[in-house]
Design a protein around this motif. Sequence first.
Motif, PDB file in Angstrom:
ATOM      1  N   ASN A   1      -3.735   2.658  -3.743  1.00 15.69           N
ATOM      2  CA  ASN A   1      -5.072   2.293  -3.280  1.00 15.69           C
ATOM      3  C   ASN A   1      -5.731   1.462  -4.370  1.00 15.69           C
ATOM      4  O   ASN A   1      -6.262   1.988  -5.346  1.00 15.69           O
ATOM      5  CB  ASN A   1      -5.900   3.549  -2.984  1.00 15.69           C
ATOM      6  CG  ASN A   1      -7.236   3.223  -2.341  1.00 15.69           C
ATOM      7  OD1 ASN A   1      -7.819   2.162  -2.597  1.00 15.69           O
ATOM      8  ND2 ASN A   1      -7.740   4.122  -1.525  1.00 15.69           N
TER       9      ASN A   1
ATOM     10  N   GLN B   1       4.111  11.408  -3.283  1.00 14.52           N
ATOM     11  CA  GLN B   1       4.270  12.525  -2.367  1.00 14.52           C
ATOM     12  C   GLN B   1       5.743  12.901  -2.313  1.00 14.52           C
ATOM     13  O   GLN B   1       6.590  12.037  -2.091  1.00 14.52           O
ATOM     14  CB  GLN B   1       3.749  12.165  -0.977  1.00 14.52           C
ATOM     15  CG  GLN B   1       2.275  11.791  -0.979  1.00 14.52           C
ATOM     16  CD  GLN B   1       1.772  11.377   0.396  1.00 14.52           C
ATOM     17  OE1 GLN B   1       2.498  11.449   1.381  1.00 14.52           O
ATOM     18  NE2 GLN B   1       0.526  10.958   0.459  1.00 14.52           N
TER      19      GLN B   1
ATOM     20  N   SER C   1      -0.495   7.586  -5.884  1.00 18.25           N
ATOM     21  CA  SER C   1      -0.042   8.960  -5.636  1.00 18.25           C
ATOM     22  C   SER C   1       1.441   8.979  -5.309  1.00 18.25           C
ATOM     23  O   SER C   1       1.996   8.002  -4.805  1.00 18.25           O
ATOM     24  CB  SER C   1      -0.840   9.610  -4.506  1.00 18.25           C
ATOM     25  OG  SER C   1      -0.513   9.013  -3.267  1.00 18.25           O
TER      26      SER C   1
ATOM     27  N   THR D   1       7.294   9.348  -1.291  1.00 11.98           N
ATOM     28  CA  THR D   1       6.455   8.251  -0.823  1.00 11.98           C
ATOM     29  C   THR D   1       5.433   7.944  -1.908  1.00 11.98           C
ATOM     30  O   THR D   1       4.830   8.870  -2.474  1.00 11.98           O
ATOM     31  CB  THR D   1       5.703   8.635   0.476  1.00 11.98           C
ATOM     32  OG1 THR D   1       6.658   8.973   1.482  1.00 11.98           O
ATOM     33  CG2 THR D   1       4.838   7.479   0.966  1.00 11.98           C
TER      34      THR D   1
ATOM     35  N   ASP E   1       0.818  -1.210   0.000  1.00 12.67           N
ATOM     36  CA  ASP E   1       0.000   0.000   0.000  1.00 12.67           C
ATOM     37  C   ASP E   1       0.850   1.256   0.000  1.00 12.67           C
ATOM     38  O   ASP E   1       0.415   2.329  -0.422  1.00 12.67           O
ATOM     39  CB  ASP E   1      -0.896   0.044   1.236  1.00 12.67           C
ATOM     40  CG  ASP E   1      -1.862  -1.110   1.273  1.00 12.67           C
ATOM     41  OD1 ASP E   1      -2.082  -1.655   2.357  1.00 12.67           O
ATOM     42  OD2 ASP E   1      -2.385  -1.465   0.206  1.00 12.67           O
ATOM     43  N   LYS E   2       2.055   1.116   0.491  1.00 15.91           N
ATOM     44  CA  LYS E   2       2.893   2.304   0.679  1.00 15.91           C
ATOM     45  C   LYS E   2       4.350   1.901   0.584  1.00 15.91           C
ATOM     46  O   LYS E   2       4.746   0.809   1.008  1.00 15.91           O
ATOM     47  CB  LYS E   2       2.610   2.896   2.062  1.00 15.91           C
ATOM     48  CG  LYS E   2       3.410   4.131   2.428  1.00 15.91           C
ATOM     49  CD  LYS E   2       3.023   4.612   3.827  1.00 15.91           C
ATOM     50  CE  LYS E   2       3.806   5.831   4.245  1.00 15.91           C
ATOM     51  NZ  LYS E   2       3.404   6.304   5.600  1.00 15.91           N
ATOM     52  N   ARG E   3       5.108   2.820   0.001  1.00 14.04           N
ATOM     53  CA  ARG E   3       6.549   2.595  -0.045  1.00 14.04           C
ATOM     54  C   ARG E   3       7.234   3.945   0.035  1.00 14.04           C
ATOM     55  O   ARG E   3       6.810   4.905  -0.615  1.00 14.04           O
ATOM     56  CB  ARG E   3       6.941   1.876  -1.329  1.00 14.04           C
ATOM     57  CG  ARG E   3       8.369   1.391  -1.324  1.00 14.04           C
ATOM     58  CD  ARG E   3       8.633   0.350  -2.375  1.00 14.04           C
ATOM     59  NE  ARG E   3       9.981  -0.190  -2.209  1.00 14.04           N
ATOM     60  CZ  ARG E   3      10.828  -0.409  -3.184  1.00 14.04           C
ATOM     61  NH1 ARG E   3      10.474  -0.133  -4.427  1.00 14.04           N
ATOM     62  NH2 ARG E   3      12.016  -0.896  -2.942  1.00 14.04           N
ATOM     63  N   GLN E   4       8.298   3.986   0.814  1.00 18.07           N
ATOM     64  CA  GLN E   4       8.974   5.271   1.022  1.00 18.07           C
ATOM     65  C   GLN E   4      10.384   5.225   0.484  1.00 18.07           C
ATOM     66  O   GLN E   4      11.095   4.218   0.580  1.00 18.07           O
ATOM     67  CB  GLN E   4       8.990   5.622   2.507  1.00 18.07           C
ATOM     68  CG  GLN E   4       7.635   6.047   3.036  1.00 18.07           C
ATOM     69  CD  GLN E   4       7.706   6.479   4.494  1.00 18.07           C
ATOM     70  OE1 GLN E   4       7.966   5.669   5.367  1.00 18.07           O
ATOM     71  NE2 GLN E   4       7.463   7.755   4.752  1.00 18.07           N
TER      72      GLN E   4
ATOM     73  N   LEU F   1       1.886   5.895  -2.648  1.00 12.55           N
ATOM     74  CA  LEU F   1       0.737   5.249  -2.038  1.00 12.55           C
ATOM     75  C   LEU F   1      -0.092   4.583  -3.120  1.00 12.55           C
ATOM     76  O   LEU F   1      -0.326   5.176  -4.182  1.00 12.55           O
ATOM     77  CB  LEU F   1      -0.120   6.280  -1.278  1.00 12.55           C
ATOM     78  CG  LEU F   1       0.550   7.013  -0.125  1.00 12.55           C
ATOM     79  CD1 LEU F   1      -0.407   8.040   0.472  1.00 12.55           C
ATOM     80  CD2 LEU F   1       1.006   6.037   0.950  1.00 12.55           C
TER      81      LEU F   1
END
Lengths: 115, 114
Positions: B67, B76, B74, B63, B55-58, B65
């Motif tokens: 969904n 960021q 997205s 970052t 769901d997320k990776r930095q 995201l």
Amino acid sequence: GAVVSQHPSRVICKSGTSVKIECRSLDFQATTMFWYRQFPKQSLMLMATSNEGSKATYEQGVEKDKFLINHASLTLSTLTVTSAHPEDSSFYICSANEGWGTEAFFGQGTRLTVV
Amino acid sequence: GESVGLHLPTLSVQEGDNSIINCAYSNSASDYFIWYKQESGKGPQFIIDIRSNMDKRQGQRVTVLLNKTVKHLSLQIAATQPGDSAVYFCAEIPYMDSNYQLIWGAGTKLIIKP
């Protein structure tokens, strides 16, 4: 990361002549390379998928006789724009992957201007 | 046909603020998503990727995201800098595409205001 070198970065040619663009993977072997065309302020448009040792697979609407692709080795693919016309002026970009599931590495792009 | 990111918006952000760039995709079978940055006159540059099981990776200042419910991706960017000015593209790869062919979004132009 891996490096893909594309040459030339800029070329101006006369209408009716042919131009060859080279795409080289410098430190890895690329079984598959991709050629894109990009118009100003637009996304990349895939032209063809180039597989080493076999014929390229062209996307619908891309003339294979006009955009000749040769992938003679695992590190070099070439795109030749034959009998170029002003409407062929564009930014051409190649990319290569080391293998499936790995990121694509892009060349610097070639700005072709046909006068 | 299926596509990613049909819009080409421009996003203006104050230097130092966070930027959020969005992308919608329509291929529910896509397995792998990537964000690229393209500066004027250059080829795309890899920023960050994410697989469909996440769901997320930095990354560094970035970052991503994912969904999957609403098929939305997205990017960021924290503390946006002048060097972040570029066009950002999302791209996807359908599940088990043997050629690893990217399906590109339309791109978002990020402008940094001083």
